[in-house]
Design a protein around this motif. Structure first.
Motif, mmCIF file in Angstrom:
data_model
loop_
_atom_site.group_PDB
_atom_site.id
_atom_site.type_symbol
_atom_site.label_atom_id
_atom_site.label_comp_id
_atom_site.label_asym_id
_atom_site.label_seq_id
_atom_site.Cartn_x
_atom_site.Cartn_y
_atom_site.Cartn_z
ATOM 1 N N ARG A 134 0.801 -1.072 0.053
ATOM 2 C CA ARG A 134 -0.032 -0.017 -0.074
ATOM 3 C C ARG A 134 0.849 1.424 0.063
ATOM 4 N NH1 ARG A 134 -4.337 1.773 4.416
ATOM 5 N NH2 ARG A 134 -4.993 3.583 3.512
ATOM 6 N N PRO A 135 0.866 1.966 -1.011
ATOM 7 C CA PRO A 135 1.717 3.092 -0.954
ATOM 8 C C PRO A 135 1.557 4.324 0.080
ATOM 9 C CG PRO A 135 0.241 3.143 -2.834
ATOM 10 C CD PRO A 135 -0.129 1.907 -1.885
ATOM 11 N N GLU A 136 2.372 4.801 0.358
ATOM 12 C CA GLU A 136 2.371 5.982 1.449
ATOM 13 C C GLU A 136 1.387 7.262 0.881
ATOM 14 O OE1 GLU A 136 5.097 9.368 3.793
ATOM 15 O OE2 GLU A 136 6.071 7.469 3.001
ATOM 16 N N ALA A 137 0.569 7.507 1.787
ATOM 17 C CA ALA A 137 -0.547 8.631 1.178
ATOM 18 C C ALA A 137 -0.035 9.898 1.973
ATOM 19 C CB ALA A 137 -2.000 8.432 1.662
ATOM 20 N N SER A 138 1.063 10.747 1.281
ATOM 21 C CA SER A 138 1.670 11.718 1.529
ATOM 22 C C SER A 138 1.463 13.274 0.761
ATOM 23 C CB SER A 138 3.186 11.583 1.733
ATOM 24 O OG SER A 138 3.636 11.407 0.624
ATOM 25 N N LEU A 139 1.287 14.379 1.281
ATOM 26 C CA LEU A 139 1.487 15.607 0.588
ATOM 27 C C LEU A 139 2.316 15.724 -0.284
ATOM 28 C CD1 LEU A 139 -0.462 17.962 2.865
ATOM 29 C CD2 LEU A 139 -1.029 17.365 0.718
ATOM 30 N N PRO A 140 3.786 15.363 0.056
ATOM 31 C CA PRO A 140 5.172 15.500 -0.601
ATOM 32 C C PRO A 140 4.910 14.523 -1.711
ATOM 33 C CG PRO A 140 5.655 15.221 1.803
ATOM 34 C CD PRO A 140 4.109 15.080 1.582
ATOM 35 N N ARG A 141 4.242 13.471 -1.971
ATOM 36 C CA ARG A 141 4.201 12.566 -3.052
ATOM 37 C C ARG A 141 3.168 13.605 -4.281
ATOM 38 N NH1 ARG A 141 1.326 7.436 -4.706
ATOM 39 N NH2 ARG A 141 0.360 7.580 -2.907
ATOM 40 N N ILE A 142 2.245 13.832 -3.412
ATOM 41 C CA ILE A 142 1.280 14.750 -4.478
ATOM 42 C C ILE A 142 1.963 15.923 -4.991
ATOM 43 C CG2 ILE A 142 -0.862 15.976 -4.529
ATOM 44 C CD1 ILE A 142 -1.880 14.116 -2.131
ATOM 45 N N ALA A 143 2.730 16.797 -4.253
ATOM 46 C CA ALA A 143 3.396 17.852 -4.786
ATOM 47 C C ALA A 143 4.595 17.596 -5.322
ATOM 48 C CB ALA A 143 4.009 18.440 -3.552
ATOM 49 N N ALA A 144 5.146 16.454 -5.514
ATOM 50 C CA ALA A 144 6.471 16.040 -6.546
ATOM 51 C C ALA A 144 5.639 15.705 -7.688
ATOM 52 C CB ALA A 144 6.978 14.823 -5.948
#
Length: 179
Positions: A134-144
């Motif tokens: 399950r992938p990490e649900a993070s704002l940095p991933r969305i921002a990248a």
């Protein structure tokens, strides 16, 4: 290739997860239609922009979830958490000087055809980066993803513009025109 934990996670989005896993046990190359909006959403972009975005995210070691490609439709899909639509839209607008590049956000009430756990290189649906868990649900991933998507869109548009200008110059016999 997808790990067992990756298969467990992505198949859990199916209406019947056990049937999905049985389907893949019989044919691990076979794609399967899964509803978006339950365990993941998908940002779908054109293939050239998607491949450039994927390459830049990997090259710079930025956070990245699963990524798939549909060769027939020439689309690349980036998996995001189900709550990511609003922050992704906002971040794309913040990265954009004028008009945001084209993308489709597939969430609730959408269906996504995903590759099987072990597609072959020539298959229509392939994983560029298969789910491992399950992938990490993070704002940095969305921002990248938002930042690299906008940057890749700009690079592809500039390359197209340059190609057209060079073609026009060669048609004109290499003459340059002052503007």
């Amino acid at each position: 290739m997808m790990t067992r934990r990756g298969v467990q996670w992505i198949s859990s989005a199916a209406d019947d997860p056990e049937e999905c896993r049985e389907h893949w046990a019989l044919d691990p190359r076979s794609p399967h239609a899964l509803p978006a909006g339950r365990y993941f959403d998908v940002v779908a972009v054109g293939q050239r922009v998607g491949l450039e975005t994927f390459d830049q995210l990997q090259r710079h070691g930025m956070p990245l979830g699963p990524v798939m490609a549909d060769r027939a439709s020439e689309q690349v899909g980036f998996f995001l958490p189900t709550w990511a639509k609003s922050p992704f839209d906002r971040m794309v607008r913040q990265e954009t000087a004028d008009r945001a590049p084209e993308y489709r956000y597939l969430g609730e009430n959408s269906v996504v055809v995903v590759p099987g756990p072990m597609p072959l290189a020539g298959d229509r649906y392939i994983w560029l980066r298969a789910p491992m868990r399950r992938p990490e649900a993070s704002l940095p991933r969305i921002a990248a993803l938002a930042a690299m998507f906008v940057a890749a869109s700009s690079v592809v548009a500039r390359a197209d513009r340059y190609g057209r200008e060079q073609s026009a110059a060669s048609v004109d016999g290499g003459a340059t025109h002052a503007h």
